[in-house]
Design a protein around this motif. Structure first.
Motif, short mmCIF file in Angstrom:
data_model
loop_
_atom_site.label_atom_id
_atom_site.label_comp_id
_atom_site.label_asym_id
_atom_site.label_seq_id
_atom_site.Cartn_x
_atom_site.Cartn_y
_atom_site.Cartn_z
N PHE A 73 32.87 49.36 34.49
CA PHE A 73 32.05 48.16 34.72
C PHE A 73 31.98 47.42 33.39
CE2 PHE A 73 27.67 46.65 36.48
CZ PHE A 73 28.27 45.57 37.10
N LEU A 74 32.55 46.22 33.36
CA LEU A 74 32.70 45.48 32.09
C LEU A 74 31.87 44.20 32.12
CD1 LEU A 74 34.52 45.11 29.40
CD2 LEU A 74 35.90 43.65 30.85
N GLY A 75 31.29 43.86 30.95
CA GLY A 75 30.53 42.60 30.86
C GLY A 75 31.44 41.45 30.47
N ALA A 76 31.58 41.22 29.17
CA ALA A 76 32.38 40.08 28.70
C ALA A 76 32.95 40.41 27.34
CB ALA A 76 31.51 38.84 28.61
N VAL A 77 34.05 39.73 27.01
CA VAL A 77 34.60 39.90 25.66
C VAL A 77 34.82 38.55 25.00
CG1 VAL A 77 35.71 42.16 25.89
CG2 VAL A 77 36.94 40.13 26.66
N GLY A 78 34.63 38.54 23.68
CA GLY A 78 34.88 37.33 22.91
C GLY A 78 33.74 37.03 21.95
N LEU A 91 41.21 45.06 24.58
CA LEU A 91 40.30 45.78 25.49
C LEU A 91 40.63 45.49 26.95
CD1 LEU A 91 37.71 47.63 25.44
CD2 LEU A 91 36.39 45.56 25.68
N LEU A 92 40.38 44.26 27.35
CA LEU A 92 40.51 43.91 28.77
C LEU A 92 41.93 44.13 29.30
CD1 LEU A 92 38.96 42.50 31.09
CD2 LEU A 92 39.59 40.32 30.09
N ILE A 93 42.89 43.58 28.62
CA ILE A 93 44.27 43.63 29.13
C ILE A 93 44.86 45.05 29.05
CG2 ILE A 93 46.61 42.69 28.85
CD1 ILE A 93 45.28 39.98 28.22
N ILE A 95 43.27 47.79 29.44
CA ILE A 95 42.67 48.57 30.55
C ILE A 95 43.37 48.20 31.86
CG2 ILE A 95 40.57 49.03 31.88
CD1 ILE A 95 38.95 48.42 29.31
N ARG A 96 43.53 46.88 32.09
CA ARG A 96 44.20 46.46 33.34
C ARG A 96 45.58 47.10 33.46
NH1 ARG A 96 42.83 39.97 32.84
NH2 ARG A 96 40.70 40.07 33.64
N ARG A 97 46.30 47.16 32.34
CA ARG A 97 47.68 47.66 32.40
C ARG A 97 47.75 49.17 32.45
NH1 ARG A 97 51.21 42.76 30.08
NH2 ARG A 97 49.84 41.30 31.16
N VAL A 131 43.64 35.99 45.04
CA VAL A 131 44.31 37.26 44.74
C VAL A 131 45.27 36.96 43.59
CG1 VAL A 131 45.84 39.04 45.64
CG2 VAL A 131 44.07 38.09 47.12
N ARG A 132 44.84 37.37 42.41
CA ARG A 132 45.59 37.05 41.20
C ARG A 132 46.43 38.26 40.78
NH1 ARG A 132 42.43 36.91 35.37
NH2 ARG A 132 44.25 36.58 34.06
N GLU A 133 47.70 38.04 40.52
CA GLU A 133 48.54 39.12 39.98
C GLU A 133 48.01 39.41 38.58
OE1 GLU A 133 50.96 41.91 38.67
OE2 GLU A 133 50.82 40.03 37.55
N PHE A 277 35.53 46.43 37.20
CA PHE A 277 34.79 45.34 37.85
C PHE A 277 34.10 44.54 36.75
CE2 PHE A 277 35.76 48.77 40.54
CZ PHE A 277 36.12 48.17 41.74
N GLU A 278 34.21 43.22 36.83
CA GLU A 278 33.68 42.37 35.74
C GLU A 278 33.38 40.98 36.27
OE1 GLU A 278 36.54 40.53 33.24
OE2 GLU A 278 38.24 41.21 34.43
N PRO A 279 32.35 40.33 35.75
CA PRO A 279 32.19 38.91 36.09
C PRO A 279 33.39 38.14 35.54
CG PRO A 279 30.73 39.54 34.28
CD PRO A 279 31.36 40.80 34.78
N VAL A 280 33.76 37.05 36.21
CA VAL A 280 34.89 36.25 35.73
C VAL A 280 34.56 35.61 34.38
CG1 VAL A 280 36.28 34.18 36.24
CG2 VAL A 280 35.78 35.83 38.06
N HIS A 281 33.29 35.28 34.18
CA HIS A 281 32.94 34.54 32.96
C HIS A 281 33.14 35.35 31.69
CE1 HIS A 281 29.21 36.77 32.37
NE2 HIS A 281 28.85 36.54 33.61
N GLY A 282 33.19 34.64 30.57
CA GLY A 282 33.32 35.27 29.27
C GLY A 282 31.96 35.51 28.63
N1 GGG Z 1 34.40 39.20 31.94
C1 GGG Z 1 35.37 39.54 31.00
C2 GGG Z 1 35.71 38.36 30.13
O1 GGG Z 1 35.13 38.20 29.09
N2 GGG Z 1 36.62 37.53 30.60
C3 GGG Z 1 36.96 36.34 29.93
C4 GGG Z 1 38.42 36.05 29.86
O2 GGG Z 1 38.80 35.26 29.04
N3 GGG Z 1 39.24 36.64 30.69
C5 GGG Z 1 40.63 36.39 30.70
C6 GGG Z 1 41.31 36.96 31.89
O3 GGG Z 1 40.66 37.33 32.86
O4 GGG Z 1 42.52 37.03 31.87
#
Ligand code: GGG
Length: 356
Positions: A73-78, A91-93, A95-97, A131-133, A277-282
């Motif tokens: 469960f992720l909040g936001a990065v940046g 971090l985010l990318i 994990i996704r990969r 549905v985003r690749e 799972f994460e909100p779309v926002h940053g």
């Molecule tokens: N909620 C995670 C976050 O901070 N997302 C902001 C962002 O820039 N995401 C880019 C992406 O989803 O590819």
């Protein structure tokens, strides 16, 4: 009596991630406790502070540690003083990969009482899923910089579109459409992008033949962006590449009010790895620290997590409480024309969970 425990890694990350994630975990704790389920959270202080302290967004064994959990469960990065590509690619990318979370599922819904930002025909409502690749496409590490600081300097970046990657995201989109209103819109740019996008169109069209009851419409991304502003209520399932899907989901969320209600799931549908799972926002540095961030996107993302983990009924209860809170300006945040702060919205949603 608690008869079941979920083990979930929570990474609030940066900025308002530290405000909305704790709010969402309170809601998830209450909703699951009411059903006799306990969540064992592992709180991880990874993100830009960690980067500034140590030079990396997460520890070297970060992925291994996350893999011990049922979900992330992720909040936001940046953070303003950390380059965005460091925070995303640290971090985010990864994990996704690492967890092959190839679906980024982003529902967009117009909630009752929240004024849409675009004019809709009488009685029309927006209810679509994007549905985003999520593991290839334009988000590619392949490339480089040449001749830094010289007049001949250039940057080169290769897009990666694989048959396996397109087939599996298209199938996921068609499966969702088959359960919904039966329409897939595929975002393309095969007039201008000469190799990858005609390939995308070809493979999506091939997969569509497996779903005779689902219609397919391919639309150039520029026209699609305009349609999404003019007629967002007409979309059912939109399938898109990594970059197009990211842009369209912000746009679609804006039509129904704000990114504050944009939830997302990074899914490994085969369940070989944890999903995230994460909100779309940053991290929203402009409002962070003021206690006014909208927690709905994080709470809805948390509900998607419970749904994924087999608790659809609890997820539905949370979404009902969110829907009720959004009806009144007194229990929604300023981005949606309301007067509430993060705490007041969270309190209203928590109260909405209790049996009336
Ligand atoms: N909620 C995670 C976050 O901070 N997302 C902001 C962002 O820039 N995401 C880019 C992406 O989803 O590819």
């Amino acid at each position: 009596m608690t008869d079941h425990t979920l083990t979930i890694a929570a990474i609030p990350g940066d900025g308002i991630g530290n405000e909305v994630l704790p709010a969402a975990t309170r809601v998830l704790d209450r909703a699951t406790a009411m059903a006799g389920i306990r969540i064992d959270w592992t709180w991880l202080d990874w993100g830009c502070d960690h980067f500034v302290r140590t030079g990396s967004m997460m520890p070297a064994d970060g992925i291994a540690r996350l893999s011990q959990h049922e979900a992330v469960f992720l909040g936001a990065v940046g953070r303003l003083d950390v380059p965005d590509h460091e925070s995303l690619w640290g971090l985010l990318i990864p994990i996704r990969r690492a967890f092959d979370q190839y679906v980024n599922l982003r529902p967009v819904r117009q909630f009752e009482g929240v004024e849409p930002r675009v004019r809709l025909p009488e009685g029309a409502r927006v209810d679509m899923v994007i549905v985003r690749e999520n593991t290839e496409g334009e988000y590619s590490e392949i490339g480089g910089r040449y001749g830094r600081g010289t007049p001949r300097e250039f940057a080169l970046q290769e897009n990666i579109f694989t048959r396996v990657g397109i087939e599996r995201i298209a199938r996921y989109a068609f499966d969702r459409a088959a359960e919904r209103r039966g329409h897939v819109t595929s975002a393309t740019k095969s007039n201008g992008i000469i190799h990858t996008m005609p390939f995308w169109d070809e493979v999506v069209a091939e997969i569509s033949t497996e779903y005779p009851a689902v219609s397919l419409r391919k639309v150039l991304i520029d026209a699609l962006a305009a349609e999404m502003v003019q007629r967002p209520h007409e979309f059912d399932v939109v399938v898109a590449s990594n970059l197009f899907g990211d842009i369209l989901s912000d746009l679609a969320a804006a039509t129904v009010g704000s990114l504050g209600v944009a939830a997302s799931a990074n899914l490994n549908p085969e369940r070989l790895f944890p999903s995230m799972f994460e909100p779309v926002h940053g991290s929203a540095p402009d409002i962070s620290g003021r206690g006014i961030a909208n927690p709905v996107a994080a709470i809805w993302s948390g509900a998607m997590m419970l749904d994924h983990l087999g608790h659809a009924d609890i997820a539905a209860g949370i979404l009902d409480a969110v829907t009720a809170s959004l009806r009144e300006p007194a229990t929604r945040t300023a981005d949606l024309g309301g007067t509430a702060d993060t705490e007041q919205v969270t309190a209203a949603i928590l109260a909405g969970l209790d049996p009336q």
